[in-house]
Every structure is written in C-alpha cells, then in structure tokens.
Design a protein around this motif. Sequence first.
Motif, mmCIF file in Angstrom:
data_model
loop_
_atom_site.group_PDB
_atom_site.id
_atom_site.type_symbol
_atom_site.label_atom_id
_atom_site.label_comp_id
_atom_site.label_asym_id
_atom_site.label_seq_id
_atom_site.Cartn_x
_atom_site.Cartn_y
_atom_site.Cartn_z
ATOM 1 N N ALA A 50 0.831 -1.205 0.000
ATOM 2 C CA ALA A 50 0.000 0.000 0.000
ATOM 3 C C ALA A 50 0.864 1.252 0.000
ATOM 4 O O ALA A 50 1.959 1.273 0.550
ATOM 5 N N ASP A 51 0.347 2.299 -0.629
ATOM 6 C CA ASP A 51 0.980 3.609 -0.565
ATOM 7 C C ASP A 51 -0.110 4.653 -0.353
ATOM 8 O O ASP A 51 -1.268 4.332 -0.098
ATOM 9 N N GLU A 52 0.254 5.915 -0.491
ATOM 10 C CA GLU A 52 -0.680 7.002 -0.215
ATOM 11 C C GLU A 52 -1.909 6.937 -1.111
ATOM 12 O O GLU A 52 -3.013 7.297 -0.687
ATOM 13 N N GLU A 53 -1.733 6.474 -2.338
ATOM 14 C CA GLU A 53 -2.852 6.422 -3.274
ATOM 15 C C GLU A 53 -3.854 5.329 -2.912
ATOM 16 O O GLU A 53 -4.995 5.355 -3.378
ATOM 17 N N ASP A 54 -3.445 4.351 -2.114
ATOM 18 C CA ASP A 54 -4.332 3.247 -1.737
ATOM 19 C C ASP A 54 -5.083 3.511 -0.442
ATOM 20 O O ASP A 54 -5.875 2.666 -0.006
ATOM 21 N N MET A 55 -4.837 4.649 0.213
ATOM 22 C CA MET A 55 -5.464 4.925 1.501
ATOM 23 C C MET A 55 -6.961 5.166 1.311
ATOM 24 O O MET A 55 -7.391 5.885 0.396
ATOM 25 N N LEU A 56 -7.770 4.583 2.165
ATOM 26 C CA LEU A 56 -9.216 4.728 2.091
ATOM 27 C C LEU A 56 -9.639 6.153 2.474
ATOM 28 O O LEU A 56 -8.903 6.860 3.171
ATOM 29 N N PRO A 57 -10.820 6.592 2.021
ATOM 30 C CA PRO A 57 -11.227 7.994 2.235
ATOM 31 C C PRO A 57 -11.209 8.439 3.695
ATOM 32 O O PRO A 57 -10.863 9.567 3.991
ATOM 33 N N LEU A 58 -11.586 7.530 4.601
ATOM 34 C CA LEU A 58 -11.647 7.904 6.014
ATOM 35 C C LEU A 58 -10.311 8.415 6.512
ATOM 36 O O LEU A 58 -10.220 9.474 7.146
ATOM 37 N N TRP A 59 -9.237 7.678 6.210
ATOM 38 C CA TRP A 59 -7.911 8.038 6.726
ATOM 39 C C TRP A 59 -7.223 9.052 5.825
ATOM 40 O O TRP A 59 -6.418 9.852 6.302
ATOM 41 N N LYS A 60 -7.528 9.054 4.548
ATOM 42 C CA LYS A 60 -6.950 10.029 3.631
ATOM 43 C C LYS A 60 -7.369 11.437 4.019
ATOM 44 O O LYS A 60 -6.539 12.343 4.145
ATOM 45 N N ALA A 61 -8.663 11.638 4.241
ATOM 46 C CA ALA A 61 -9.160 12.954 4.633
ATOM 47 C C ALA A 61 -8.612 13.364 5.999
ATOM 48 O O ALA A 61 -8.329 14.532 6.237
ATOM 49 N N SER A 62 -8.445 12.402 6.893
ATOM 50 C CA SER A 62 -7.938 12.717 8.231
ATOM 51 C C SER A 62 -6.492 13.168 8.179
ATOM 52 O O SER A 62 -6.080 14.075 8.899
ATOM 53 N N ASN A 63 -5.689 12.546 7.302
ATOM 54 C CA ASN A 63 -4.305 12.982 7.148
ATOM 55 C C ASN A 63 -4.218 14.390 6.597
ATOM 56 O O ASN A 63 -3.404 15.201 7.030
ATOM 57 N N MET A 64 -5.074 14.711 5.636
ATOM 58 C CA MET A 64 -5.085 16.055 5.079
ATOM 59 C C MET A 64 -5.482 17.062 6.138
ATOM 60 O O MET A 64 -4.905 18.144 6.237
ATOM 61 N N ASP A 65 -6.459 16.721 6.943
ATOM 62 C CA ASP A 65 -6.889 17.624 8.006
ATOM 63 C C ASP A 65 -5.796 17.818 9.041
ATOM 64 O O ASP A 65 -5.601 18.912 9.558
ATOM 65 N N HIS A 66 -5.060 16.750 9.318
ATOM 66 C CA HIS A 66 -3.970 16.852 10.279
ATOM 67 C C HIS A 66 -2.909 17.823 9.782
ATOM 68 O O HIS A 66 -2.381 18.630 10.532
ATOM 69 N N ASP A 67 -2.592 17.781 8.486
ATOM 70 C CA ASP A 67 -1.596 18.699 7.939
ATOM 71 C C ASP A 67 -2.100 20.130 7.988
ATOM 72 O O ASP A 67 -1.324 21.064 8.205
ATOM 73 N N THR A 68 -3.416 20.313 7.805
ATOM 74 C CA THR A 68 -3.968 21.662 7.829
ATOM 75 C C THR A 68 -3.814 22.296 9.195
ATOM 76 O O THR A 68 -3.536 23.478 9.322
ATOM 77 N N HIS A 69 -3.985 21.499 10.232
ATOM 78 C CA HIS A 69 -3.933 22.030 11.591
ATOM 79 C C HIS A 69 -2.631 21.671 12.291
ATOM 80 O O HIS A 69 -2.595 21.475 13.500
ATOM 81 N N LYS A 70 -1.567 21.577 11.523
ATOM 82 C CA LYS A 70 -0.284 21.217 12.112
ATOM 83 C C LYS A 70 0.146 22.226 13.156
ATOM 84 O O LYS A 70 0.746 21.880 14.174
ATOM 85 N N THR A 71 -0.178 23.493 12.917
ATOM 86 C CA THR A 71 0.223 24.521 13.874
ATOM 87 C C THR A 71 -0.468 24.357 15.212
ATOM 88 O O THR A 71 0.043 24.795 16.239
ATOM 89 N N ILE A 72 -1.615 23.720 15.212
ATOM 90 C CA ILE A 72 -2.317 23.507 16.475
ATOM 91 C C ILE A 72 -1.520 22.558 17.363
ATOM 92 O O ILE A 72 -1.359 22.782 18.563
ATOM 93 N N HIS A 73 -1.005 21.478 16.777
ATOM 94 C CA HIS A 73 -0.236 20.527 17.568
ATOM 95 C C HIS A 73 1.059 21.154 18.059
ATOM 96 O O HIS A 73 1.541 20.848 19.141
#
Length: 523
Positions: free
Chosen positions: A172-195
């Motif tokens: 598996a690679d990034e292109e094989d990630m299911l929508p649930l976790w793909k969207a969550s990773n994108m959201d995590h990058d968006t709020h990186k400054t929060i962490h």
Amino acid sequence: MVAANPLFAGGHYYKKFQATVINDIWPEVLFFSLVGAMVTLVSEMTPHSLAISNQMLTVLGTVLGLVISFRTSTAYERFSEGRKLWTNIAIASRNLAQVIWIHVPFERVNKATGEKRPHLEVVIEKKSMINLVQAYSVAVKHMLRGEGGVYYSDLYPLISFLPRFSTHVERADEEDMLPLWKASNMDHDTHKTIHESNIVSRASTMPPSRSNSFPLPDSTGSDELTESEKRDSQFWYNSQGRLKRSKTFDPEAALPVLPSEHPLQPARNPPNASIYDFFPFLRIIKLITRPFRHHHKKSEPELPSSARGRSFTGKKIRPEAADSNVPVEIALFLTTYFSSLMRQGLLTPASATAMNSAISSLQDTVVNLERIKNTPLPFAYQAHLRISLWLYLFFLPFQIYSAFKWLTIPATAFASFLLIGFLEIGQEIENPFNYDLNDLDLDIFCLAIQRELHEVTAHTTPDPESFIFSQWNQPFAPGDRRNAREMMDDVEHSYHGLDTGMHHIRKTLLRSWRDVDEMTRHS
C-alpha cells in the motif's frame, strides 16, 4: 449548556454571564445610546430642538417587533429540532446495539470447517461493531463543530482497528489509503500549527506511534495500567479546553488506550475565556496596546475558527463548516457488517428489518443535522431586518425626546438592549452545535449513548426459563402471592387441571384486577 433560571440563582455566575448576548450587542447599544445623548444635549443646551413627530413610532415598532419575534421563533425551532434529532441518534444507536448483541446469535459454526466458532471470537466481533455505533455519534459531534478528521481522543480509540488501505499493507501507498484516513491525514496537515502550540491530549503519553493499520502487540498481556497511563487517567478538559486534574470525572479513561501516529486533539476544544469576555469595553485598550505587545513577540499560530473566541467588538466568531466523511464511512462499515450477517443467514427477517432501519435512521438524522447547520437564514432577510432595526433605533430618540426629555438617553439604551438582544438571540441559537454556552451539550449526549451501549453489552442474554420459574417471581400477585416455582411444583392445584386450569387462572387474574383497582384508588 447553561440552563439554570433565573439569572442569579445558584453559582457559576461567570458562565451565566457568558451565556448572555451582552458581549455581542454592547457596541450597538452604546452607539444608539450616544445618539440619544446627542439628541438630548443638542435639544437641551442649544436653541435648536431635534424632536420630530412620533406618528410612525407605534406602527413601525409593532411591525418590527412582530418580525423580530418571528425571527427568534424560527431560530428556536431549529434549536429544538436539533435536540430532537440527537434523541433520534440515541434511540437508533440503542436499537442497533440491541439487535447486534441479542438477535445476532452467539452460537456460530464455521461453514468451511464445520467447527464451532469460539464464543470469545463472536463476542469480540459484536462488541467491536457496537463500539462503531458509539463512534458514529462522536464523529457526528465533531463534524457539526467543524472539526474534521478522526484524530480526537474520544474518536480515534473506537475506530483505530478499521482498515487503512484498499490493498495489502505491504504494497500500500498514499494512493491506496481509504477515504476515512486520507481525509484525516489532510486535516492533520492543515492544523499542524495547532499541535505545535502544545494542544495536548491523552495520546501524548501513549506508546510510540505505529506505521501501519495494525495495533502494536501487547507484550505483557496484563490488564494493569502503566504509571504514565495512571497519571494520564487523572486528567480531563475543563471548559476552556485545557487539561484539568480531576480524579472524579474522566470519560476518556473509559476508552481503549491505543497508539496513534498523530497527536490526538482534545475531545472538546472550546475557545479560551478571558477578562475581555466579562468587561467587553476593555477591548478598546487591547486594540491600543496591540502594536506594543506584539512588537517583540513571535507571531502566534493561527487557530481554526472552531477554537477562536470573539472578534474585536466582542461578537462570537462562528466556526467554519468542515466537510467530514467520517460518519458516512462508519455507516458503510456498519452496513457491510449487516450484509455479512445476511449472507451467513444469521438474522431473522424481523431482526434484519430492525437493524437496517436503525442504520438508515442514523444516516437520515445526520443529513438533517447538516441541513440545520449549513442552511442559515437568507442573508437578504437578515440584512434587511438588521438595517431596518438600526434605522428605527437611530430615529427613536428624535421621536421620543419631546415626551422624555433627559430620560431619552436611558430609554434609548433600554430599547436598543431589548430589540437588538432578541435579534442576536435568534442568530445565537439557529446553529446549536458549537461551543457556545447556549448550544446543545453534544458531549453529554455522546457520553449518554456510550453508557447505554455499555449497558446493552453488559446484558447476559439468559434463557427466560432460567429466571421466570424461580422463587423470586410472583406473577399473579396480589390475587395469588405464591411464587412461580411453588405454583409449578403444586401439581394438585386447580391451575393444573386439564380442562379447568385456565378457568381458575383467569379467576385469579380477575381477582388481582379487583384488588389492584381498590388499592390504588383514593377513597
């Protein structure tokens, strides 16, 4: 949610003050009060009178009052509908859990080998799916608050076992990630400054993060908590979203403790309260001193709108809508489980109908909640109503000066406070899913669902014969106070007659009715 009434009954006055709309309306009330003061001072201290005819005051005031009343009533209908829809989620979650736990059989046979499946394996399967039912309400809560993704301390532990990729994890690679976790990773990058700004969660003290979709093995197999977990279980988030030591209330401690590849955000992250929330006029000083305070300071990371407090004037900043596919994905896994049960023939038609209806009810409810959140009143209606109110209040002191004189100033302030306050209340409650103190307490709703689902799984589903025919059951009382075991053992009694038994039973039940009717009525 602050629901105490009246305003000064009991404690927590600061919460009750924050639940009012004073912070939202004080600039407008101040402005119209100054207009009233200007009209009064010019008319009293100069030879020019600014008084005008008040012929339009009564007519326009009545119409405007009716429109504002309609605006507030419409907003409260949305608030009330939101509460009803959360009740539907609780009912559907309970019904779905009962079908899974009771109607899906515990006794299974592996069709491939013909061997009986271990009882533990079946219980783990059913409990895991009920945990997904619990996760559904939590995911809906975060979606309505504009918090995307799954990396929250009350959501991630419940769904971390779901597959990450559409293919085998080794290929598996990034292109094989299911929508649930793909969207969550994108959201995590968006709020990186929060962490990076030290917003911590229970997962901050967890074991090292994992690199795939499989949990780390437990090398000890022990149920004992580590020292860090014991310390971590003593924390809970206070009303400002900060960690607070508490040994009596920690809902997060009831959840699984699993490693996470990303730091988990708090279960709730309301905006911080400050002195400006209690003394809004001090915001003027804050504006004046801002260049000096930030001249030598490093710029602070920008928070998402859901974690922000108020604007400069004191108005609450509404969180932005967040597209979240988490509830949809969880519903898909529940539907997949339902399909698997149907293929194996493990559900009766009635149970299958009930389970399908519960899943459908969950999805229908979320769509309606999204409708409430994402469909505000049309801008043209709100703008026209507010401009009309401003014009009415602006010309109000000109019309009432001849009758009120110096009282024009407090009269204008009171009218502004009354009318603008009702208008702002309508805007406050039309979206009742955020962190405002007037909003619905979604965390309490989710915790209530969690308790109910755990109560369902605590049920042992015993055979009815094991508890009905016992000495603890007096089914015919007060007509016959013998217990069920005595009645079954007394084979000589008239109840056991082949032809007359049911006749004597009915006579006893009729006597019970007469006794109950007499005992429960007032003379």
